[in-house]
Design an enzyme around this catalytic site. Structure first.
Site, PDB file in Angstrom:
ATOM      1  N   ALA A  67       0.561  27.306   2.521  1.00  0.00           N
ATOM      2  CA  ALA A  67       0.680  28.724   2.168  1.00  0.00           C
ATOM      3  C   ALA A  67       1.340  28.977   0.816  1.00  0.00           C
ATOM      4  CB  ALA A  67       1.476  29.455   3.250  1.00  0.00           C
ATOM      5  N   TYR A  68       1.978  27.983   0.233  1.00  0.00           N
ATOM      6  CA  TYR A  68       2.662  28.190  -1.040  1.00  0.00           C
ATOM      7  C   TYR A  68       1.641  28.286  -2.162  1.00  0.00           C
ATOM      8  CZ  TYR A  68       6.826  26.668   1.551  1.00  0.00           C
ATOM      9  OH  TYR A  68       7.833  26.532   2.465  1.00  0.00           O
ATOM     10  N   GLY A  69       1.444  29.501  -2.643  1.00  0.00           N
ATOM     11  CA  GLY A  69       0.463  29.723  -3.703  1.00  0.00           C
ATOM     12  C   GLY A  69      -0.953  29.450  -3.235  1.00  0.00           C
ATOM     13  N   PHE A  70      -1.192  29.611  -1.932  1.00  0.00           N
ATOM     14  CA  PHE A  70      -2.508  29.337  -1.331  1.00  0.00           C
ATOM     15  C   PHE A  70      -2.974  27.916  -1.642  1.00  0.00           C
ATOM     16  CE2 PHE A  70      -2.143  33.892  -1.726  1.00  0.00           C
ATOM     17  CZ  PHE A  70      -2.405  34.293  -0.425  1.00  0.00           C
TER      18      PHE A  70
END
Length: 160
Positions: A67-70
């Site tokens: 989920a971090y920066g997709f």
């Protein structure tokens, strides 16, 4: 590399995880993305340098998430460190996403966790993830279903 910085990592102690012994002082890669953790960093080259420098300083456990920066932090980790040193623990997690910048929601349906594992395998360019964790418990999904999916064998992949 200064001795003082190395001492901090080594003073943190070690523990065994995923069949590897790693230092307790690890590196959280969330901020390798943009400031809102919503997309790529403004200076991708700097994020790559930061990830490389962490390993140069003795870090052997880098934690990131799909989920971090997709997924961008997983891509940066691959760009900076692949092929990964044998001593580096490959760790990521799934089960959380953003609906808008800095608005996090749990999302741990088994099929989503499996999908995100597949995406992480591709982004990290590995056929196995040493530590794949649940980012957050999703109150809308039975806990046993979430953990059951995490315990299920990872998909078998061939690197391209």
């Amino acid at each position: 590399m200064t001795a003082g910085r190395q001492v901090g990592i080594h003073r943190s102690g070690t523990f065994s995880l995923g069949g590897k012994v790693v230092h307790r002082l690890g590196f959280g890669a969330m901020h390798l993305a943009d400031p809102d953790i919503w997309g790529p960093p403004v200076d991708r080259d700097n994020s790559v340098r930061v990830a490389r420098r962490a390993v140069e300083l003795g870090i052997d456990f880098i934690d990131t998430a799909d989920a971090y920066g997709f997924g961008v932090t997983e891509e940066i980790r691959r760009e900076a460190l692949h092929p990964y040193p044998d001593h580096l623990l490959i760790a990521t997690k799934a089960g959380r996403t953003q609906t808008r910048p800095r608005e996090w929601v749990s999302l741990s349906r088994p099929e989503y966790l499996r999908q995100q594992c597949e995406y992480s395998l591709r982004r990290l360019r590995v056929d196995r993830i040493d530590l794949f964790r649940l980012h957050r418990v999703d109150p809308e999904v039975p806990f046993d279903d979430q953990i059951g999916e995490l315990k299920a064998p990872q998909p078998s992949r061939r690197l391209r």
